[in-house]
Write an enzyme that holds these catalytic residues in place. Structure first.
Site, PDB file in Angstrom:
ATOM      1  N   ARG A   1     -27.958 -13.004 -15.683  1.00 36.05           N
ATOM      2  CA  ARG A   1     -27.575 -12.592 -14.327  1.00 36.05           C
ATOM      3  C   ARG A   1     -26.583 -13.569 -13.718  1.00 36.05           C
ATOM      4  O   ARG A   1     -25.666 -13.178 -12.987  1.00 36.05           O
ATOM      5  CB  ARG A   1     -28.838 -12.474 -13.468  1.00 36.05           C
ATOM      6  CG  ARG A   1     -28.612 -11.815 -12.125  1.00 36.05           C
ATOM      7  CD  ARG A   1     -29.900 -11.287 -11.542  1.00 36.05           C
ATOM      8  NE  ARG A   1     -29.692 -10.729 -10.215  1.00 36.05           N
ATOM      9  CZ  ARG A   1     -30.135 -11.274  -9.101  1.00 36.05           C
ATOM     10  NH1 ARG A   1     -30.835 -12.408  -9.141  1.00 36.05           N
ATOM     11  NH2 ARG A   1     -29.899 -10.720  -7.928  1.00 36.05           N
TER      12      ARG A   1
ATOM     13  N   HIS B   1     -22.912 -12.582 -12.126  1.00 32.29           N
ATOM     14  CA  HIS B   1     -22.566 -12.913 -10.747  1.00 32.29           C
ATOM     15  C   HIS B   1     -21.388 -13.876 -10.674  1.00 32.29           C
ATOM     16  O   HIS B   1     -20.666 -13.893  -9.677  1.00 32.29           O
ATOM     17  CB  HIS B   1     -23.784 -13.485 -10.022  1.00 32.29           C
ATOM     18  CG  HIS B   1     -24.770 -12.445  -9.601  1.00 32.29           C
ATOM     19  ND1 HIS B   1     -25.304 -12.385  -8.331  1.00 32.29           N
ATOM     20  CD2 HIS B   1     -25.319 -11.403 -10.278  1.00 32.29           C
ATOM     21  CE1 HIS B   1     -26.131 -11.351  -8.238  1.00 32.29           C
ATOM     22  NE2 HIS B   1     -26.167 -10.750  -9.424  1.00 32.29           N
TER      23      HIS B   1
ATOM     24  N   ASN C   1     -26.861 -13.701  -3.718  1.00 27.22           N
ATOM     25  CA  ASN C   1     -27.065 -14.673  -4.798  1.00 27.22           C
ATOM     26  C   ASN C   1     -28.298 -15.546  -4.605  1.00 27.22           C
ATOM     27  O   ASN C   1     -28.642 -16.329  -5.502  1.00 27.22           O
ATOM     28  CB  ASN C   1     -25.827 -15.581  -4.934  1.00 27.22           C
ATOM     29  CG  ASN C   1     -24.677 -14.896  -5.643  1.00 27.22           C
ATOM     30  OD1 ASN C   1     -24.888 -14.050  -6.503  1.00 27.22           O
ATOM     31  ND2 ASN C   1     -23.462 -15.254  -5.277  1.00 27.22           N
TER      32      ASN C   1
ATOM     33  N   HIS D   1     -30.752  -4.804 -17.537  1.00 28.15           N
ATOM     34  CA  HIS D   1     -32.000  -4.675 -16.788  1.00 28.15           C
ATOM     35  C   HIS D   1     -33.184  -4.361 -17.698  1.00 28.15           C
ATOM     36  O   HIS D   1     -34.289  -4.128 -17.215  1.00 28.15           O
ATOM     37  CB  HIS D   1     -31.863  -3.595 -15.716  1.00 28.15           C
ATOM     38  CG  HIS D   1     -31.057  -4.032 -14.532  1.00 28.15           C
ATOM     39  ND1 HIS D   1     -30.717  -3.195 -13.493  1.00 28.15           N
ATOM     40  CD2 HIS D   1     -30.511  -5.243 -14.225  1.00 28.15           C
ATOM     41  CE1 HIS D   1     -29.996  -3.861 -12.602  1.00 28.15           C
ATOM     42  NE2 HIS D   1     -29.856  -5.105 -13.025  1.00 28.15           N
TER      43      HIS D   1
END
Length: 333
Positions: free
Chosen positions: A68, A72, A99, A201
């Site tokens: 992740r 990001h 975040n 995911h």
């Protein structure tokens, strides 16, 4: 004749994209290569992998947290490690509300891998934090059961990180397909890339507040999102009561939460996508066939994921004399 044709195509792409400022992204991405550290730090991959393996043995959260973190980072200012930076006024990328849920284990993985690389005198201060994050991401995917893919290297670290730059750059749990595809298309990623990357995911977790509206207050006509499997929705209600400890986290993949596999797509076929931004990939006809393809074949998913990660890893890279090699991943030199 092959080389002149290739050069002509590259120039055409650069000129075509100049209006939307993607020329720098495409042009400099060509400078990345898998053997970038062949002479300066030949053991970089084994050094990073050993550090990541040690961290992974401590906690599985290492895998989704690092993955992740990479997403990001790349989707905001490009893959320049700016997500790692801290600034004195608390206005860095990592301080943006989108975040704040990034798990500390992702940051810690990069810090530990950087220390491992710099412990080799030949490698000290030769490898960027951005490249270490890219390598660590590939390694956690593989350690969790996903594919092992070659990682292009040669990124340099950015010096800038602002909270304002995050605005509208990251997909949200309630994003529809138009919103999702717009974000990904702005980085040269198509619908197949979007669906494949959403497959991340298959590992990880979410706090109840991120999807509570789907199980309690979806609309005046239906308290539960009709695209959500009813039995699954009731299970989620049990795990996420209205008055719930905000620290409670729910697995994104109820079938095999600790394995990087294609169960995520099979869940979508059954209405068991945790976010509406997940489930829309199946309910929207533009991406349903891609979901079905990945649900039917773990090999097809892994191949598409590896390609999409390579394309994502080229977004907004700094190379050559741009940026720097950070001594400390959390602050500019």
């Amino acid at each position: 004749m092959k080389n002149p044709i290739w050069v002509a195509v590259l120039v055409l792409v650069v000129l075509t994209d100049s209006k939307n400022n993607n020329n720098i992204i495409i042009g400099y991405a060509q400078l990345l290569r898998t053997d970038f550290y062949r002479t300066t730090c030949p053991n970089v991959e084994s050094l990073v992998r050993a550090a990541v393996q040690a961290k992974f043995r401590q906690t599985f959260v290492t895998a989704p947290a690092t993955l992740r973190l990479f997403f990001h980072d790349c989707l905001v200012r490009g893959c320049d490690g700016s997500i790692m930076l801290a600034v004195p006024n608390g206005q860095a990328e990592k301080d943006h509300p989108d975040n704040l849920s990034l798990a500390g284990d992702g940051f810690d993985t990069v810090v530990k891998a950087k220390a491992a690389v710099d412990s080799d005198p030949q490698c000290r201060n030769k490898v960027s934090c951005a490249d270490i994050l890219a390598l660590a991401t590939r390694d956690v995917v593989n350690l969790a059961g996903g594919t092992f893919y070659p990682v292009e290297l040669g990124r340099r670290d950015g010096r800038v990180s602002t909270i304002a730059s995050v605005q509208r750059r990251l997909p949200g749990p309630g994003s529809n397909l138009d919103q999702l595809s717009s974000i990904f298309a702005s980085h040269g990623l198509d619908l197949t890339d979007l669906v494949a990357l959403s497959g991340s995911h298959t590992i990880g977790f979410s706090h109840c507040s991120r999807f509570a509206n789907r199980i309690y207050n979806f609309s005046p006509q239906s308290r539960i999102d009709p695209s959500l499997n009813l039995q699954y929705a009731l299970q989620l209600r049990q795990m996420c009561p209205i008055r719930v400890d905000p620290r409670i986290a729910i697995n994104m993949d109820p079938a095999s939460p600790n394995t990087f596999d294609n169960a995520y797509f099979q869940n979508l076929q059954q209405g068991r996508g945790l976010f509406s931004s997940d489930q829309v990939l199946f309910t929207d006809g533009r991406t349903r066939n891609i979901v079905n393809q990945f649900a039917a074949s773990n090999v097809a998913f892994n191949q598409a994921f590896a390609l999409a990660m390579t394309k994502l890893g080229r977004v907004g890279v700094l190379t050559g004399s741009q940026g720097e090699i950070r001594i400390d991943c959390t602050r500019p030199n």
